[in-house]
Design a protein around this motif. Structure first.
Motif, PDB file in Angstrom:
ATOM      1  N   MET A  15      25.190  40.803  10.276  1.00  0.00           N
ATOM      2  CA  MET A  15      25.036  39.646   9.297  1.00  0.00           C
ATOM      3  C   MET A  15      23.876  38.819   9.608  1.00  0.00           C
ATOM      4  SD  MET A  15      25.802  36.590   7.538  1.00  0.00           S
ATOM      5  CE  MET A  15      26.704  37.032   6.400  1.00  0.00           C
ATOM      6  N   LEU A  16      23.095  38.405   8.977  1.00  0.00           N
ATOM      7  CA  LEU A  16      21.894  37.841   9.354  1.00  0.00           C
ATOM      8  C   LEU A  16      21.931  36.607   8.198  1.00  0.00           C
ATOM      9  CD1 LEU A  16      19.297  36.923  10.636  1.00  0.00           C
ATOM     10  CD2 LEU A  16      17.898  38.444   9.103  1.00  0.00           C
ATOM     11  N   HIS A  17      21.912  35.514   8.734  1.00  0.00           N
ATOM     12  CA  HIS A  17      22.018  34.199   7.821  1.00  0.00           C
ATOM     13  C   HIS A  17      20.994  33.350   7.933  1.00  0.00           C
ATOM     14  CE1 HIS A  17      24.051  29.919   6.693  1.00  0.00           C
ATOM     15  NE2 HIS A  17      23.393  30.644   5.735  1.00  0.00           N
ATOM     16  N   LEU A  18      20.224  33.297   7.015  1.00  0.00           N
ATOM     17  CA  LEU A  18      18.774  32.526   6.932  1.00  0.00           C
ATOM     18  C   LEU A  18      19.190  30.932   6.104  1.00  0.00           C
ATOM     19  CD1 LEU A  18      16.354  35.453   5.979  1.00  0.00           C
ATOM     20  CD2 LEU A  18      16.859  34.163   8.315  1.00  0.00           C
ATOM     21  N   ARG A  19      19.308  30.209   6.935  1.00  0.00           N
ATOM     22  CA  ARG A  19      19.939  29.036   6.393  1.00  0.00           C
ATOM     23  C   ARG A  19      18.822  27.933   5.841  1.00  0.00           C
ATOM     24  NH1 ARG A  19      24.027  25.561   9.374  1.00  0.00           N
ATOM     25  NH2 ARG A  19      25.206  26.902   8.371  1.00  0.00           N
ATOM     26  N   GLN A  20      18.902  27.375   4.612  1.00  0.00           N
ATOM     27  CA  GLN A  20      18.162  26.667   3.946  1.00  0.00           C
ATOM     28  C   GLN A  20      19.097  25.456   3.264  1.00  0.00           C
ATOM     29  OE1 GLN A  20      15.259  27.454   1.030  1.00  0.00           O
ATOM     30  NE2 GLN A  20      13.853  25.863   1.658  1.00  0.00           N
ATOM     31  N   THR A  21      19.046  24.295   3.778  1.00  0.00           N
ATOM     32  CA  THR A  21      19.880  23.265   3.300  1.00  0.00           C
ATOM     33  C   THR A  21      19.459  22.940   1.701  1.00  0.00           C
ATOM     34  OG1 THR A  21      18.811  21.423   4.068  1.00  0.00           O
ATOM     35  CG2 THR A  21      20.400  22.566   5.601  1.00  0.00           C
ATOM     36  N   LEU A  22      20.415  22.235   1.057  1.00  0.00           N
ATOM     37  CA  LEU A  22      20.064  21.851  -0.494  1.00  0.00           C
ATOM     38  C   LEU A  22      19.123  20.961  -0.172  1.00  0.00           C
ATOM     39  CD1 LEU A  22      23.608  21.801  -2.000  1.00  0.00           C
ATOM     40  CD2 LEU A  22      21.655  23.510  -2.538  1.00  0.00           C
ATOM     41  N   LYS A  23      19.258  19.746   0.757  1.00  0.00           N
ATOM     42  CA  LYS A  23      18.041  18.934   1.209  1.00  0.00           C
ATOM     43  C   LYS A  23      16.679  19.549   0.962  1.00  0.00           C
ATOM     44  CE  LYS A  23      20.166  14.891   3.295  1.00  0.00           C
ATOM     45  NZ  LYS A  23      20.267  14.418   4.301  1.00  0.00           N
ATOM     46  N   ASP A  24      16.559  20.551   1.957  1.00  0.00           N
ATOM     47  CA  ASP A  24      15.453  21.233   1.973  1.00  0.00           C
ATOM     48  C   ASP A  24      14.886  22.007   0.713  1.00  0.00           C
ATOM     49  OD1 ASP A  24      14.886  20.382   4.258  1.00  0.00           O
ATOM     50  OD2 ASP A  24      15.729  22.183   5.482  1.00  0.00           O
ATOM     51  N   ILE A  25      15.860  22.480   0.054  1.00  0.00           N
ATOM     52  CA  ILE A  25      15.533  23.156  -1.255  1.00  0.00           C
ATOM     53  C   ILE A  25      14.962  22.240  -2.178  1.00  0.00           C
ATOM     54  CG2 ILE A  25      16.550  24.469  -3.197  1.00  0.00           C
ATOM     55  CD1 ILE A  25      18.280  25.861  -1.053  1.00  0.00           C
ATOM     56  N   TYR A  26      15.797  21.015  -2.138  1.00  0.00           N
ATOM     57  CA  TYR A  26      15.082  19.991  -3.238  1.00  0.00           C
ATOM     58  C   TYR A  26      13.669  19.530  -2.637  1.00  0.00           C
ATOM     59  CZ  TYR A  26      19.542  20.395  -5.521  1.00  0.00           C
ATOM     60  OH  TYR A  26      20.355  20.757  -6.379  1.00  0.00           O
ATOM     61  N   ARG A  27      13.492  19.357  -1.575  1.00  0.00           N
ATOM     62  CA  ARG A  27      12.223  18.703  -0.874  1.00  0.00           C
ATOM     63  C   ARG A  27      11.203  19.834  -0.913  1.00  0.00           C
ATOM     64  NH1 ARG A  27      13.681  16.399   4.548  1.00  0.00           N
ATOM     65  NH2 ARG A  27      14.339  14.556   2.857  1.00  0.00           N
ATOM     66  N   TYR A  28      11.411  21.030  -0.425  1.00  0.00           N
ATOM     67  CA  TYR A  28      10.377  21.890  -0.295  1.00  0.00           C
ATOM     68  C   TYR A  28      10.260  23.277  -1.566  1.00  0.00           C
ATOM     69  CZ  TYR A  28      10.193  19.672   4.085  1.00  0.00           C
ATOM     70  OH  TYR A  28      10.138  18.299   4.975  1.00  0.00           O
ATOM     71  N   GLY A  29      11.171  23.415  -2.040  1.00  0.00           N
ATOM     72  CA  GLY A  29      11.848  24.674  -3.141  1.00  0.00           C
ATOM     73  C   GLY A  29      12.437  25.677  -2.292  1.00  0.00           C
ATOM     74  N   SER A  30      12.754  26.501  -2.848  1.00  0.00           N
ATOM     75  CA  SER A  30      13.855  27.510  -2.364  1.00  0.00           C
ATOM     76  C   SER A  30      13.015  28.603  -1.670  1.00  0.00           C
ATOM     77  CB  SER A  30      14.495  28.206  -3.431  1.00  0.00           C
ATOM     78  OG  SER A  30      15.427  29.274  -2.799  1.00  0.00           O
ATOM     79  N   LEU A  31      13.489  29.084  -0.363  1.00  0.00           N
ATOM     80  CA  LEU A  31      12.591  30.156   0.078  1.00  0.00           C
ATOM     81  C   LEU A  31      12.929  31.479  -0.597  1.00  0.00           C
ATOM     82  CD1 LEU A  31      13.039  29.280   3.813  1.00  0.00           C
ATOM     83  CD2 LEU A  31      10.964  29.102   2.433  1.00  0.00           C
ATOM     84  N   GLY A  32      14.198  31.566  -1.225  1.00  0.00           N
ATOM     85  CA  GLY A  32      14.592  32.699  -1.563  1.00  0.00           C
ATOM     86  C   GLY A  32      14.501  32.968  -3.325  1.00  0.00           C
ATOM     87  N   LEU A  33      14.685  32.047  -3.699  1.00  0.00           N
ATOM     88  CA  LEU A  33      14.855  32.116  -5.306  1.00  0.00           C
ATOM     89  C   LEU A  33      13.682  31.529  -6.179  1.00  0.00           C
ATOM     90  CD1 LEU A  33      18.627  31.773  -6.209  1.00  0.00           C
ATOM     91  CD2 LEU A  33      17.087  33.947  -5.890  1.00  0.00           C
ATOM     92  N   LYS A  34      13.005  32.078  -7.200  1.00  0.00           N
ATOM     93  CA  LYS A  34      11.936  31.292  -7.903  1.00  0.00           C
ATOM     94  C   LYS A  34      12.474  30.093  -8.580  1.00  0.00           C
ATOM     95  CE  LYS A  34       9.693  35.522  -8.701  1.00  0.00           C
ATOM     96  NZ  LYS A  34       9.271  36.586  -9.733  1.00  0.00           N
TER      97      LYS A  34
END
Length: 142
Positions: A1-20
């Motif tokens: 298993m590989l987990h690439l964490r991106q917090t909700l704060k970071d998603i709202y600040r920088y955009g999602s690394l995974g989803l458009k």
């Protein structure tokens, strides 16, 4: 298993690394209709991925990738149970043309993956799961 964490704060600040963004605005993986067996339309889910995320998954599960890798998780699972619209879970599936499938948040396979890898996915939360004001109120009432 590989987990690439991106917090909700970071998603709202920088955009999602995974989803458009447009895909997230439509509900993310949770917004996709599931087939009667609970599986996602893989082509539709695949179109929602950011190009670097898609290329990484193709490599990781492809012939030159990591043969021992069974699951890749993008997102923040520290507080949620994996059903958050920002999270992506992909698992090896040799029956799929891409050698992997994206797992629907509501599919029983998601629960199995979450239970098996819960300790890894929830390790080192970046945000407190208990509000400090709640803790202060409890301590001041003692």
């Amino acid at each position: 298993m590989l987990h690439l964490r991106q917090t909700l704060k970071d998603i709202y600040r920088y955009g999602s690394l995974g989803l458009k963004k447009s895909f997230l605005d439509d509900g993310g993986m949770g917004g996709l209709a599931c087939r009667s067996n609970g599986e996602l339309d893989q082509a539709e889910a695949f179109r929602g991925l950011q190009i670097p995320c898609r290329k990484f998954l193709e490599w990781a599960f492809g012939p030159n990738g990591l043969r021992s890798l069974d699951v890749v998780a993008f997102g923040d699972f520290a507080i949620s149970d994996g059903t958050d619209k920002h999270n992506i879970v992909a698992c090896r599936d040799v029956n799929e043309g891409r050698n992997f499938q994206i797992v629907s948040p509501s599919h029983p396979k998601m629960r199995t993956i979450f239970l098996e890898y819960r300790d890894v996915l929830r390790a080192c939360p970046s945000e407190s799961t208990v509000r400090m004001s709640y803790c202060k109120n409890i301590l001041s009432n003692e």
